[in-house]
Design a protein around this motif. Structure first.
Motif, PDB file in Angstrom:
ATOM      1  N   GLY A  51      28.616  -4.912 -20.198  1.00 53.51           N
ATOM      2  CA  GLY A  51      29.147  -3.596 -19.885  1.00 53.51           C
ATOM      3  C   GLY A  51      30.119  -3.045 -20.918  1.00 53.51           C
ATOM      4  N   ILE A  52      30.333  -3.795 -22.007  1.00 54.67           N
ATOM      5  CA  ILE A  52      31.269  -3.373 -23.049  1.00 54.67           C
ATOM      6  C   ILE A  52      30.601  -3.592 -24.399  1.00 54.67           C
ATOM      7  N   SER A  53      30.582  -2.561 -25.222  1.00 51.07           N
ATOM      8  CA  SER A  53      30.044  -2.739 -26.565  1.00 51.07           C
ATOM      9  C   SER A  53      31.065  -2.248 -27.582  1.00 51.07           C
ATOM     10  N   GLN A  54      31.070  -2.902 -28.731  1.00 51.56           N
ATOM     11  CA  GLN A  54      31.981  -2.500 -29.793  1.00 51.56           C
ATOM     12  C   GLN A  54      31.460  -1.191 -30.375  1.00 51.56           C
ATOM     13  N   GLU A  55      32.289  -0.190 -30.356  1.00 54.52           N
ATOM     14  CA  GLU A  55      31.923   1.107 -30.897  1.00 54.52           C
ATOM     15  C   GLU A  55      33.171   1.814 -31.381  1.00 54.52           C
ATOM     16  N   GLN A  56      32.970   2.961 -31.996  1.00 48.37           N
ATOM     17  CA  GLN A  56      34.074   3.788 -32.475  1.00 48.37           C
ATOM     18  C   GLN A  56      33.929   5.181 -31.878  1.00 48.37           C
ATOM     19  N   THR A  70      42.916   4.515 -22.309  1.00 55.31           N
ATOM     20  CA  THR A  70      43.394   4.168 -20.970  1.00 55.31           C
ATOM     21  C   THR A  70      42.324   4.469 -19.927  1.00 55.31           C
ATOM     22  N   ARG A  71      41.717   5.653 -20.003  1.00 54.79           N
ATOM     23  CA  ARG A  71      40.635   5.990 -19.056  1.00 54.79           C
ATOM     24  C   ARG A  71      39.466   5.019 -19.208  1.00 54.79           C
ATOM     25  N   TRP A  72      39.087   4.721 -20.446  1.00 54.81           N
ATOM     26  CA  TRP A  72      37.988   3.804 -20.725  1.00 54.81           C
ATOM     27  C   TRP A  72      38.281   2.434 -20.121  1.00 54.81           C
ATOM     28  N   MET A  73      39.512   1.945 -20.310  1.00 51.34           N
ATOM     29  CA  MET A  73      39.904   0.645 -19.788  1.00 51.34           C
ATOM     30  C   MET A  73      39.865   0.625 -18.263  1.00 51.34           C
ATOM     31  N   LEU A  74      40.376   1.669 -17.629  1.00 52.42           N
ATOM     32  CA  LEU A  74      40.403   1.705 -16.161  1.00 52.42           C
ATOM     33  C   LEU A  74      38.994   1.664 -15.582  1.00 52.42           C
ATOM     34  N   GLU A  75      38.013   2.260 -16.263  1.00 48.22           N
ATOM     35  CA  GLU A  75      36.627   2.246 -15.799  1.00 48.22           C
ATOM     36  C   GLU A  75      35.970   0.874 -15.967  1.00 48.22           C
ATOM     37  N   ARG A  76      36.521   0.037 -16.853  1.00 46.49           N
ATOM     38  CA  ARG A  76      35.904  -1.245 -17.180  1.00 46.49           C
ATOM     39  C   ARG A  76      36.872  -2.419 -17.005  1.00 46.49           C
ATOM     40  N   GLN A  77      37.877  -2.250 -16.231  1.00 40.59           N
ATOM     41  CA  GLN A  77      38.953  -3.228 -16.124  1.00 40.59           C
ATOM     42  C   GLN A  77      38.445  -4.645 -15.850  1.00 40.59           C
ATOM     43  N   SER A  78      37.604  -4.837 -14.856  1.00 42.16           N
ATOM     44  CA  SER A  78      37.106  -6.176 -14.516  1.00 42.16           C
ATOM     45  C   SER A  78      36.272  -6.759 -15.650  1.00 42.16           C
ATOM     46  N   LEU A  80      36.497  -6.090 -18.801  1.00 44.30           N
ATOM     47  CA  LEU A  80      37.381  -6.425 -19.920  1.00 44.30           C
ATOM     48  C   LEU A  80      38.108  -7.740 -19.678  1.00 44.30           C
ATOM     49  N   ILE A  81      38.581  -7.949 -18.472  1.00 45.15           N
ATOM     50  CA  ILE A  81      39.270  -9.204 -18.147  1.00 45.15           C
ATOM     51  C   ILE A  81      38.311 -10.381 -18.328  1.00 45.15           C
ATOM     52  N   ARG A  82      37.046 -10.228 -17.886  1.00 46.39           N
ATOM     53  CA  ARG A  82      36.047 -11.291 -18.078  1.00 46.39           C
ATOM     54  C   ARG A  82      35.778 -11.521 -19.559  1.00 46.39           C
ATOM     55  N   ALA A  83      35.590 -10.440 -20.324  1.00 47.00           N
ATOM     56  CA  ALA A  83      35.294 -10.567 -21.754  1.00 47.00           C
ATOM     57  C   ALA A  83      36.429 -11.265 -22.500  1.00 47.00           C
ATOM     58  N   VAL A  84      37.666 -10.934 -22.168  1.00 50.18           N
ATOM     59  CA  VAL A  84      38.807 -11.564 -22.827  1.00 50.18           C
ATOM     60  C   VAL A  84      38.901 -13.029 -22.424  1.00 50.18           C
ATOM     61  N   ALA A  85      38.616 -13.356 -21.178  1.00 47.08           N
ATOM     62  CA  ALA A  85      38.677 -14.744 -20.717  1.00 47.08           C
ATOM     63  C   ALA A  85      37.640 -15.612 -21.428  1.00 47.08           C
ATOM     64  N   GLU A  86      36.532 -15.018 -21.864  1.00 48.99           N
ATOM     65  CA  GLU A  86      35.484 -15.764 -22.540  1.00 48.99           C
ATOM     66  C   GLU A  86      35.729 -15.951 -24.033  1.00 48.99           C
TER      67      GLU A  86
END
Length: 91
Positions: A51-56, A70-78, A80-86
């Motif tokens: 659900g997250i891709s590296q883009e500009q 901030t808006r982008w993060m709030l839409e993908r919060q869970s 992002l937490i999973r991606a960082v944990a991995e």
């Protein structure tokens, strides 16, 4: 100069603020960086995962980039937490 105060970020998220750059951090890991690019501003996504891709994304100002991130993060919060944990541990 007017500095707007945004709503508090969810637990585990914070901003690193520099003169010409803002970095959105999740659990100590950078996830989005906003900075100057040629004659404008660019927001760069630094992590990837389901659900997250590296883009500009071009943004009109540093503040607009922070608002977008901030808006982008709030839409993908869970996700992002999973991606960082991995991610591998920082040494």
């Amino acid at each position: 100069m007017i500095t707007r105060v945004s709503a508090p970020l969810p637990e585990g998220f914070s901003w690193q603020v520099e003169n010409q750059r803002r970095t959105l951090v999740c659990q100590g890991r950078p996830i989005v960086e906003i900075g100057p690019e040629r004659q404008g501003w660019m927001a760069r996504i630094l992590v990837s995962g389901k659900g997250i891709s590296q883009e500009q994304v071009a943004v009109r100002s540093l503040e607009a980039g922070a608002a977008w991130a901030t808006r982008w993060m709030l839409e993908r919060q869970s996700a992002l937490i999973r991606a960082v944990a991995e991610l591998p541990p920082v040494s």
